[in-house]
Design a protein around this motif. Sequence first.
Motif, PDB file in Angstrom:
ATOM      1  N   GLN A 260      54.778  23.444  25.743  1.00  0.00           N
ATOM      2  CA  GLN A 260      55.209  24.533  26.507  1.00  0.00           C
ATOM      3  C   GLN A 260      55.117  23.988  28.136  1.00  0.00           C
ATOM      4  N   TYR A 261      55.708  24.605  29.215  1.00  0.00           N
ATOM      5  CA  TYR A 261      55.367  24.061  30.426  1.00  0.00           C
ATOM      6  C   TYR A 261      55.715  25.369  31.545  1.00  0.00           C
ATOM      7  N   TRP A 262      55.188  25.391  32.528  1.00  0.00           N
ATOM      8  CA  TRP A 262      55.267  26.417  33.574  1.00  0.00           C
ATOM      9  C   TRP A 262      55.641  25.908  35.066  1.00  0.00           C
ATOM     10  N   VAL A 263      56.570  26.481  35.588  1.00  0.00           N
ATOM     11  CA  VAL A 263      57.042  25.930  36.984  1.00  0.00           C
ATOM     12  C   VAL A 263      56.717  26.970  38.039  1.00  0.00           C
ATOM     13  N   PHE A 264      56.259  26.466  39.270  1.00  0.00           N
ATOM     14  CA  PHE A 264      55.545  27.263  40.180  1.00  0.00           C
ATOM     15  C   PHE A 264      56.230  27.096  41.568  1.00  0.00           C
ATOM     16  N   ASN A 265      56.319  28.165  42.277  1.00  0.00           N
ATOM     17  CA  ASN A 265      56.489  27.951  43.634  1.00  0.00           C
ATOM     18  C   ASN A 265      55.446  27.781  44.852  1.00  0.00           C
ATOM     19  N   SER A 266      54.106  27.977  44.328  1.00  0.00           N
ATOM     20  CA  SER A 266      53.097  27.677  45.141  1.00  0.00           C
ATOM     21  C   SER A 266      52.064  27.060  44.257  1.00  0.00           C
ATOM     22  N   ASP A 267      50.818  26.555  45.004  1.00  0.00           N
ATOM     23  CA  ASP A 267      49.822  25.910  44.147  1.00  0.00           C
ATOM     24  C   ASP A 267      48.761  26.741  43.766  1.00  0.00           C
ATOM     25  N   MET A 268      49.195  27.914  43.343  1.00  0.00           N
ATOM     26  CA  MET A 268      48.650  29.092  42.785  1.00  0.00           C
ATOM     27  C   MET A 268      49.028  29.148  41.388  1.00  0.00           C
ATOM     28  N   GLN A 269      48.464  28.234  40.343  1.00  0.00           N
ATOM     29  CA  GLN A 269      49.011  28.093  39.136  1.00  0.00           C
ATOM     30  C   GLN A 269      48.119  28.541  38.017  1.00  0.00           C
ATOM     31  N   LEU A 270      47.241  28.008  37.832  1.00  0.00           N
ATOM     32  CA  LEU A 270      46.369  28.397  36.656  1.00  0.00           C
ATOM     33  C   LEU A 270      45.558  29.873  36.746  1.00  0.00           C
ATOM     34  N   SER A 271      45.818  30.332  37.905  1.00  0.00           N
ATOM     35  CA  SER A 271      45.344  31.695  38.432  1.00  0.00           C
ATOM     36  C   SER A 271      46.605  32.761  38.415  1.00  0.00           C
ATOM     37  N   ALA A 272      47.704  32.068  38.001  1.00  0.00           N
ATOM     38  CA  ALA A 272      48.870  33.101  38.238  1.00  0.00           C
ATOM     39  C   ALA A 272      49.117  33.713  37.094  1.00  0.00           C
ATOM     40  N   LYS A 273      49.813  35.000  37.164  1.00  0.00           N
ATOM     41  CA  LYS A 273      50.123  35.933  36.094  1.00  0.00           C
ATOM     42  C   LYS A 273      51.082  35.195  35.142  1.00  0.00           C
ATOM     43  N   SER A 274      52.015  34.437  36.129  1.00  0.00           N
ATOM     44  CA  SER A 274      53.173  33.908  35.370  1.00  0.00           C
ATOM     45  C   SER A 274      52.576  32.903  34.227  1.00  0.00           C
ATOM     46  N   PHE A 275      51.557  32.127  34.614  1.00  0.00           N
ATOM     47  CA  PHE A 275      50.987  31.216  33.523  1.00  0.00           C
ATOM     48  C   PHE A 275      50.302  31.961  32.283  1.00  0.00           C
ATOM     49  N   LEU A 276      49.134  33.064  32.901  1.00  0.00           N
ATOM     50  CA  LEU A 276      48.399  33.885  31.788  1.00  0.00           C
ATOM     51  C   LEU A 276      48.523  35.075  32.091  1.00  0.00           C
ATOM     52  N   PRO A 277      49.202  36.056  31.662  1.00  0.00           N
ATOM     53  CA  PRO A 277      49.548  37.391  32.001  1.00  0.00           C
ATOM     54  C   PRO A 277      48.368  38.208  31.839  1.00  0.00           C
ATOM     55  N   GLN A 278      47.498  38.227  30.975  1.00  0.00           N
ATOM     56  CA  GLN A 278      46.414  39.040  30.927  1.00  0.00           C
ATOM     57  C   GLN A 278      45.244  38.703  31.608  1.00  0.00           C
ATOM     58  N   LYS A 279      44.612  39.875  32.272  1.00  0.00           N
ATOM     59  CA  LYS A 279      43.522  39.369  33.244  1.00  0.00           C
ATOM     60  C   LYS A 279      42.278  38.519  32.245  1.00  0.00           C
ATOM     61  N   ARG A 280      41.768  37.576  33.025  1.00  0.00           N
ATOM     62  CA  ARG A 280      40.656  36.507  32.102  1.00  0.00           C
ATOM     63  C   ARG A 280      39.462  37.750  32.040  1.00  0.00           C
ATOM     64  N   GLN A 281      38.910  37.151  30.686  1.00  0.00           N
ATOM     65  CA  GLN A 281      37.643  38.016  30.295  1.00  0.00           C
ATOM     66  C   GLN A 281      36.289  37.247  30.760  1.00  0.00           C
ATOM     67  N   ILE A 282      35.302  37.716  31.396  1.00  0.00           N
ATOM     68  CA  ILE A 282      34.320  36.879  31.487  1.00  0.00           C
ATOM     69  C   ILE A 282      32.911  37.559  31.076  1.00  0.00           C
ATOM     70  N   CYS A 283      32.075  36.802  30.396  1.00  0.00           N
ATOM     71  CA  CYS A 283      30.715  37.511  30.149  1.00  0.00           C
ATOM     72  C   CYS A 283      29.754  37.199  31.176  1.00  0.00           C
ATOM     73  N   ILE A 284      29.016  38.060  31.373  1.00  0.00           N
ATOM     74  CA  ILE A 284      28.059  38.380  32.342  1.00  0.00           C
ATOM     75  C   ILE A 284      26.825  38.651  31.467  1.00  0.00           C
ATOM     76  N   GLY A 285      25.887  37.645  31.091  1.00  0.00           N
ATOM     77  CA  GLY A 285      24.909  38.236  30.151  1.00  0.00           C
ATOM     78  C   GLY A 285      25.613  38.659  29.064  1.00  0.00           C
ATOM     79  N   ASP A 286      25.012  39.787  28.561  1.00  0.00           N
ATOM     80  CA  ASP A 286      25.857  40.376  27.283  1.00  0.00           C
ATOM     81  C   ASP A 286      26.900  41.442  27.759  1.00  0.00           C
TER      82      ASP A 286
END
Lengths: 332, 332, 332, 332
Positions: free
Chosen positions: C53-79
Amino acid sequence: MILQLHKSISTQEAANLAVELKAFHITTNDNHILITSSGMKEVPVGLENKIEQYWVFNSDMQLSAKSFLPQKRQICIGDKIIGGNSMQTLLIGGPCSVESEEQIRQSAELIMSLGLTTLRGGCYKPRTSPYSFQGLGYDGLMLLVKMKEEYGLTIITEAKDATHIEEVIEHSDIIQIGAKAMYDQGILHACSKTTKPVLIKRGFGSTLQEFVQAAEFVLSGGNENVILCERGIRTFETGTRFTLDLCGVAWLQHHTNLPVILDPSHALGKTYGIPSLARACTAMGIDGLLIETHPNPKVAKSDASQQLTHEEFTQMYHSLKPVAEAVGYKII
Amino acid sequence: MILQLHKSISTQEAANLAVELKAFHITTNDNHILITSSGMKEVPVGLENKIEQYWVFNSDMQLSAKSFLPQKRQICIGDKIIGGNSMQTLLIGGPCSVESEEQIRQSAELIMSLGLTTLRGGCYKPRTSPYSFQGLGYDGLMLLVKMKEEYGLTIITEAKDATHIEEVIEHSDIIQIGAKAMYDQGILHACSKTTKPVLIKRGFGSTLQEFVQAAEFVLSGGNENVILCERGIRTFETGTRFTLDLCGVAWLQHHTNLPVILDPSHALGKTYGIPSLARACTAMGIDGLLIETHPNPKVAKSDASQQLTHEEFTQMYHSLKPVAEAVGYKII
Amino acid sequence: MILQLHKSISTQEAANLAVELKAFHITTNDNHILITSSGMKEVPVGLENKIEQYWVFNSDMQLSAKSFLPQKRQICIGDKIIGGNSMQTLLIGGPCSVESEEQIRQSAELIMSLGLTTLRGGCYKPRTSPYSFQGLGYDGLMLLVKMKEEYGLTIITEAKDATHIEEVIEHSDIIQIGAKAMYDQGILHACSKTTKPVLIKRGFGSTLQEFVQAAEFVLSGGNENVILCERGIRTFETGTRFTLDLCGVAWLQHHTNLPVILDPSHALGKTYGIPSLARACTAMGIDGLLIETHPNPKVAKSDASQQLTHEEFTQMYHSLKPVAEAVGYKII
Amino acid sequence: MILQLHKSISTQEAANLAVELKAFHITTNDNHILITSSGMKEVPVGLENKIEQYWVFNSDMQLSAKSFLPQKRQICIGDKIIGGNSMQTLLIGGPCSVESEEQIRQSAELIMSLGLTTLRGGCYKPRTSPYSFQGLGYDGLMLLVKMKEEYGLTIITEAKDATHIEEVIEHSDIIQIGAKAMYDQGILHACSKTTKPVLIKRGFGSTLQEFVQAAEFVLSGGNENVILCERGIRTFETGTRFTLDLCGVAWLQHHTNLPVILDPSHALGKTYGIPSLARACTAMGIDGLLIETHPNPKVAKSDASQQLTHEEFTQMYHSLKPVAEAVGYKII
């Protein structure tokens, strides 16, 4: 899009076409010119054989664009010329506000004594507080006119809103549109219907594009004598009153055909660096400088901290001459 | 507050007093100087007879203030002098990034051919994207050193963070702290412990006060050779890359004792107006100019749009000379 | 461009391809991912059959882009969890600077008493003057660690430059990159090599695009746990310390997949409106709030004017709950 | 300085005193109030026994200051009340420009269907280009009046310069002074002579102090019904159209006695985040919201990208209610 019609097209037909195309219609060098929105990219079908020449644009900076008119516009200020190939920098001096006959007469005599020609003085002051000195209004304007008549100077003063623009147009040699009035279409419309030179100050929160589009309001109404004036933009820096945008001046000189005058007094807001900034401006090959000077700045009713004494102004004037010469210009 | 101790006070005693007062301790012209927070307004009780002279301040701009040291500091760059009474403007040229030996050699030869002395070139590039060219790093630095050795030029390059500052201090003649690193105390601390000249670029979002306080980090650590570099601030205007703040330069010249160098290349971001802006800067009587030039800007790996060709750089150089002369300066 | 390789491609082969394409190589959910410059718009010839699979971008906002990963990232802070579908707003409180064990213990007990979990406190303070309190450094960090061990809290503290980043990574649960260090690639690089959550504060002079590209430095190095923190930008307005950019928050929520935490304390710089601004932030459905509170703000060694008392913090906390509920969120 | 005269002072005597002191003279609750410059710090000698009460200020924010009138001013909009203790947020909706009777009727029916009361629509559009749609002018105003008469709605529209202010004052229920006209003293003066509510939009380059001083022009002329409207300021960030200044709203709520309405539509310039921003605004306990909505935004003649569809507006309205309740307010 700008469309220049064939010489054979009559004024009436040109006017009809303007209505049809929702275009502005002006006459330059006996040519009928129609200006539509820059959104129009192709000559309308059926008009091809009525068009002598046309220009397509990617923004609403059209009549002011170098791509329409490559050479800088030439403007007469009294019997002096700026712009065109004149290579002249018009040094305009005088107080922030006209305060009394005695005060403005002293300024007029300073200008005369240096062999300069143009006197500034504010009458309708666009203050940010209702509790500050608001200027002498029409009475101040009449004092300026008196100086003009007695000394043969040309005068420039500012309109702050549309309620008194006709008075300013009638009496002032250059009509100044203040920074806070740059978007005032009542003023811009009135200025487009005269042929007197109009100096538009850039709003301190306005982009270069918007600044030039303010000029388009005047140009598209038929007045070709428009001068741009950079006077500092508002930035996060508060050590100085505003930030003089010389990158912006480079941009204007590169993209537009309009003469550019600079006002370092309002930009810095303090006298200490104004002569130095004025030399920097002059080294860019500009068409004029607007410098505030007051016979006795300490008692000035507005902008006391940024007005040069007459001695400081005189010294500055002498220091500007070699800088102007270094870039092929002459201070007038 | 700055306290200058009596000559009779020993180094050890001075050091003890510094600890007691939580002050910085530096030695200038064999004088022991203690610098406390500007919050201290009076000489501490009991110290009166140990103090030769003292200065009170209303901000943390202390060692850099004209009220402490009225004359501009003099700094040696190789065998050249800027600041002091030298009236010299150091024209520094070279590419944005060192890309190859052939490229940097061409730039070195340009500098030599014009009789200039100082070569710039970025090695550790502080890019805003991880996916852009990041510079040649240490290998680039070694290429600069090679040019220095072969041509006898002085060199200047930038540190982008504290991980490689020691390499830059060791090899570069002037250590440049980039605009994005202006607040980097790891870098500032390291630079305060050398005696090499340090050129601090103003952060594009930094006030003049913060800018000068960055210099205070270096000065208060004992390095007196600090140069300020204005390179444009970020404003609402986007027609140009940044806004060169010449009002700010007037402020720095009026308030501080530090030499000031200007970088119009990064400010405008386009070649068209850089020579004109460089002339404006020169007319302010400044201590140097930093101008990007590349043998072939079209293929440059960074900042392609703002690097002059060698021909453009040469023409600009010749046009700067009469402007500098008009204000009593000399381009070196 | 982001390229996701076929599962059949070995780690070694993926690494070789990365070198060949000058790409970053990370592993996510057992997938090999290569990230090149966004200038690459097409899959290189010969690689078609290795790409899942591949994704093309029009700026260097790539891994952070909704077009790469549409759902918000989940992060664990302690428990605790933020982001993903958690609909939780993490309220982080504590003093600007860790000043003493007694002081930070009082803050820890405030956090405990409200059923909250995360304690902030500055140790390495990025001050703009060398003459201000610079923080307790490592000793302060050890006091935070003590609170963590005694109370079971998670802690967050800031790195100001690359010289002490390893200490912060070792001991802090969330690594905060301060606004003045947002471009510090020494810090960003070190943070990309841990898996601990990294909170990046937006530089007060940084565009949204640059802000997200700072996150790309961490993401492209392999750390997926990046949180963005808006804390106010520098504008012409000086009645408040900075200008909290909630339009920018809307932009980040619309364009990126990264959780967003807000810091109204530094934005306003005065306590009077912080609870009201915190409610405004909460109403946008955000992932956290960073609020400064001090047992006795009057004697605080830094940012005295913007730290809430413990009573004010408690009242604010209770007022946030119904606002969070009104938009489907929960304060944790 | 504000001087409240004894009840025994006649209107004529108050007027005479005003002339003598170069003060503004207004009547509030049967009290004669004189307002001088804030530079005056002491009651003039000889007037002590004519003064009931007086207030000294350190800026020209006087009638608008909490220190003069601590409670928020109450203003009637048709039969609704905002400000005072009403705890009501007036949701104003409608298109950027009135384009046709059919279009504005659809908007009027949307407002009616939601049980709301106030319709917006631009007639005199302050465009930055002469080549854009300039609004329907007086004809548009008559269409708004038609909606008012047919549906019983209150209406709000904008004056762009002093040439048509009297028409707007005559026909509109709330007179809107646009951001570009905030300094227009022709407009401000005219508005000070009516008793209709005046909504002043903050200039996008104007400080909070200047914004409130624009209100002082109206208040000192005798009109007590002034509303402030924050609509985004111009900053370096260009990812969004403007930057909504909620720190500024906190400042206004803390320092002034004027109701505050917010316009997130112009601030963001894109529909995606307007409902979220509107919730943020509502959570601050504000007096109103100005939201652009159009029956068919795709064909709108101005600001197409920022107008919500009627469905989006309806959804937003329902989502605002619980947020308003969470802070004790009610959407009306």
